[in-house]
Design an enzyme around this catalytic site. Structure first.
Site, PDB file in Angstrom:
ATOM      1  CB  ALA A  66      -0.865  -0.015   1.249  1.00  0.00           C
ATOM      2  N   GLY A 112       0.435  -4.919   0.899  1.00  0.00           N
ATOM      3  CA  GLY A 112      -0.764  -4.937   0.056  1.00  0.00           C
ATOM      4  C   GLY A 112      -0.541  -5.627  -1.281  1.00  0.00           C
ATOM      5  CD  GLU A 115      -2.477  -7.286   3.100  1.00  0.00           C
ATOM      6  OE1 GLU A 115      -2.117  -6.148   2.750  1.00  0.00           O
ATOM      7  OE2 GLU A 115      -3.076  -7.504   4.164  1.00  0.00           O
ATOM      8  CD  GLU A 135       1.668  -5.384   5.766  1.00  0.00           C
ATOM      9  OE1 GLU A 135       2.432  -6.347   5.978  1.00  0.00           O
ATOM     10  OE2 GLU A 135       0.936  -5.304   4.753  1.00  0.00           O
TER      11      GLU A 135
HETATM   12  N1  COA Z   1       4.579   3.098  -0.608  1.00  0.00           N
HETATM   13  C1  COA Z   1       4.979   4.267  -1.143  1.00  0.00           C
HETATM   14  N2  COA Z   1       6.090   4.392  -1.874  1.00  0.00           N
HETATM   15  C2  COA Z   1       6.833   3.287  -2.065  1.00  0.00           C
HETATM   16  C3  COA Z   1       6.482   2.034  -1.527  1.00  0.00           C
HETATM   17  C4  COA Z   1       5.287   1.963  -0.766  1.00  0.00           C
HETATM   18  N3  COA Z   1       4.850   0.820  -0.238  1.00  0.00           N
HETATM   19  N4  COA Z   1       7.424   1.133  -1.874  1.00  0.00           N
HETATM   20  C5  COA Z   1       8.327   1.790  -2.616  1.00  0.00           C
HETATM   21  N5  COA Z   1       7.983   3.089  -2.733  1.00  0.00           N
HETATM   22  C6  COA Z   1       8.690   4.171  -3.444  1.00  0.00           C
HETATM   23  C7  COA Z   1       9.912   4.657  -2.668  1.00  0.00           C
HETATM   24  O1  COA Z   1       9.514   5.605  -1.692  1.00  0.00           O
HETATM   25  C8  COA Z   1      10.724   5.257  -3.781  1.00  0.00           C
HETATM   26  O2  COA Z   1      10.169   6.511  -4.133  1.00  0.00           O
HETATM   27  P1  COA Z   1      11.147   7.793  -4.364  1.00  0.00           P
HETATM   28  O3  COA Z   1      12.043   7.387  -5.498  1.00  0.00           O
HETATM   29  O4  COA Z   1      10.188   8.893  -4.721  1.00  0.00           O
HETATM   30  O5  COA Z   1      11.880   7.989  -3.080  1.00  0.00           O
HETATM   31  C9  COA Z   1      10.445   4.311  -4.951  1.00  0.00           C
HETATM   32  O6  COA Z   1       9.232   3.652  -4.644  1.00  0.00           O
HETATM   33  C10 COA Z   1      11.539   3.268  -5.154  1.00  0.00           C
HETATM   34  O7  COA Z   1      11.692   2.547  -3.937  1.00  0.00           O
HETATM   35  P2  COA Z   1      13.101   2.394  -3.184  1.00  0.00           P
HETATM   36  O8  COA Z   1      12.822   2.174  -1.730  1.00  0.00           O
HETATM   37  O9  COA Z   1      14.014   3.521  -3.536  1.00  0.00           O
HETATM   38  O10 COA Z   1      13.654   1.046  -3.852  1.00  0.00           O
HETATM   39  P3  COA Z   1      14.695   0.027  -3.214  1.00  0.00           P
HETATM   40  O11 COA Z   1      15.104  -0.872  -4.314  1.00  0.00           O
HETATM   41  O12 COA Z   1      15.734   0.747  -2.447  1.00  0.00           O
HETATM   42  O13 COA Z   1      13.824  -0.827  -2.132  1.00  0.00           O
HETATM   43  C11 COA Z   1      11.898  -2.026  -1.354  1.00  0.00           C
HETATM   44  C12 COA Z   1      12.781  -1.637  -2.558  1.00  0.00           C
HETATM   45  C13 COA Z   1      10.669  -2.750  -1.882  1.00  0.00           C
HETATM   46  C14 COA Z   1      12.676  -2.955  -0.406  1.00  0.00           C
HETATM   47  C15 COA Z   1      11.488  -0.739  -0.601  1.00  0.00           C
HETATM   48  O14 COA Z   1      10.943   0.183  -1.538  1.00  0.00           O
HETATM   49  C16 COA Z   1      10.459  -0.957   0.472  1.00  0.00           C
HETATM   50  O15 COA Z   1      10.800  -1.438   1.557  1.00  0.00           O
HETATM   51  N6  COA Z   1       9.193  -0.548   0.236  1.00  0.00           N
HETATM   52  C17 COA Z   1       8.154  -0.594   1.217  1.00  0.00           C
HETATM   53  C18 COA Z   1       7.660  -2.020   1.398  1.00  0.00           C
HETATM   54  C19 COA Z   1       6.618  -2.083   2.489  1.00  0.00           C
HETATM   55  O16 COA Z   1       6.873  -1.896   3.651  1.00  0.00           O
HETATM   56  N7  COA Z   1       5.381  -2.364   2.064  1.00  0.00           N
HETATM   57  C20 COA Z   1       4.297  -2.541   2.953  1.00  0.00           C
HETATM   58  C21 COA Z   1       3.495  -1.322   3.049  1.00  0.00           C
HETATM   59  S1  COA Z   1       2.176  -1.505   4.220  1.00  0.00           S
END
Ligand code: COA
Length: 260
Positions: A66, A112, A115, A135
């Site tokens: 999400a 999400g 999910e 989460e």
């Molecule tokens: N919500 C909002 N933005 C998200 C996102 C999310 N769930 N997941 C990734 N993004 C965005 C990042 O903020 C980043 O945006 P920016 O370039 O404007 O800063 C972009 O997507 C790229 O992500 P980034 O984190 O730079 O890539 P990465 O390769 O370093 O890491 C992940 C990849 C998936 C490990 C990392 O993005 C992450 O941990 N995301 C969140 C996962 C999460 O907790 N999801 C559950 C949500 S309830």
């Protein structure tokens, strides 16, 4: 509705929905959830579409969760509404859709994203897929059905561990756990899903609709799955598809299902 964050392709009776926010790793914001709601309903209402495949654009992510930026400052009541509306508009809708839905997990499927994949009828992953429910690392729990569907799919103990550790598993482990049915190279992912969809399309879409309903009934606390199966089994006997399917078998020819 004009789609901004997703696009749909239709070919050979298969509708493919691609979530297309690669710069945000296809994170599900409110608009994307609404677009998906509309897209799933449109494809489900289209008698020409026999199977739906959902995937993410780019090579990195199916859906990275999400959209955290949208709910970071939500109150308790706003959070409850977010969860309830999301479950109703998208996740429950997908799970209970009459048209089979296959998740093609092409990269990160987190929160999400996993999910959503779990709400689909089954899942295929690529070798670069990474799946998890992170989460609790954000101080929250899965809110789009993850605490319910993950234990259904992989068992309570494994689900508890995955949720508590906020860890990620790869395609191989996901196959071993029964979370995904197949794991293949990124190039083979959509072709395999299309191949499976083709096999599904040969069968009666009416019978498949009833099968989905009967299988899902067994996972609902207030429905007797066996009674639902008896009802659905009987209903099939009143359909043109049943007449065609049984006639074709007895006449030793391939069935041409009318879809009614
Ligand atoms: N919500 C909002 N933005 C998200 C996102 C999310 N769930 N997941 C990734 N993004 C965005 C990042 O903020 C980043 O945006 P920016 O370039 O404007 O800063 C972009 O997507 C790229 O992500 P980034 O984190 O730079 O890539 P990465 O390769 O370093 O890491 C992940 C990849 C998936 C490990 C990392 O993005 C992450 O941990 N995301 C969140 C996962 C999460 O907790 N999801 C559950 C949500 S309830």
């Amino acid at each position: 509705m004009d789609f901004e964050n997703i696009y749909i392709e239709e070919e050979n009776q298969i509708g493919t929905i691609t979530i297309d926010r690669p710069q945000k790793l296809n994170a599900l914001n409110k608009r994307t959830i609404e677009e998906l709601h509309v897209a799933f309903k449109e494809l489900d209402d289209d008698a020409q579409i026999k199977v739906i495949i959902i995937t993410g654009s780019g090579e990195k992510a199916f859906v990275a969760g999400a959209d955290i930026s949208e709910f970071a400052d939500f109150s308790v009541s706003e959070a409850k509404r977010l969860s309830a509306e999301g479950q109703e508009r998208l996740f429950d809708l997908v799970e209970n859709l009459s048209t089979p839905v296959i998740a093609a997990i092409n990269g990160f499927a987190l929160g999400g994203g996993l999910e959503l994949a779990m709400a689909c009828h089954f899942r295929v992953a690529s070798t670069n897929a990474k799946m998890g429910l992170p989460e609790v690392s954000l101080g929250v729990i899965p809110g789009y059905g993850g605490t319910q569907r993950l234990p259904q799919l992989i068992g309570k103990g494994r689900a508890m561990e995955l949720i508590m550790t906020a860890g990620m598993i790869d395609g191989g482990t996901a196959v071993e756990y029964g979370l995904v049915n197949h794991v293949v190279s990124p190039e083979e992912l959509l072709p395999l899903c299309v191949k499976i969809a083709g096999r599904i399309s040969n069968n009666s879409s009416v019978a498949i609709k009833h099968a989905i309903k009967a299988v899902n009934a067994g996972f609902k606390y207030d429905v007797d799955g066996y009674a639902a199966e008896i009802e659905a089994f009987g209903t099939c006997f009143g359909t043109d598809d049943f007449k065609e399917g049984t006639s074709a078998f007895l006449e030793k020819r391939k069935a041409d299902f009318p879809g009614s």
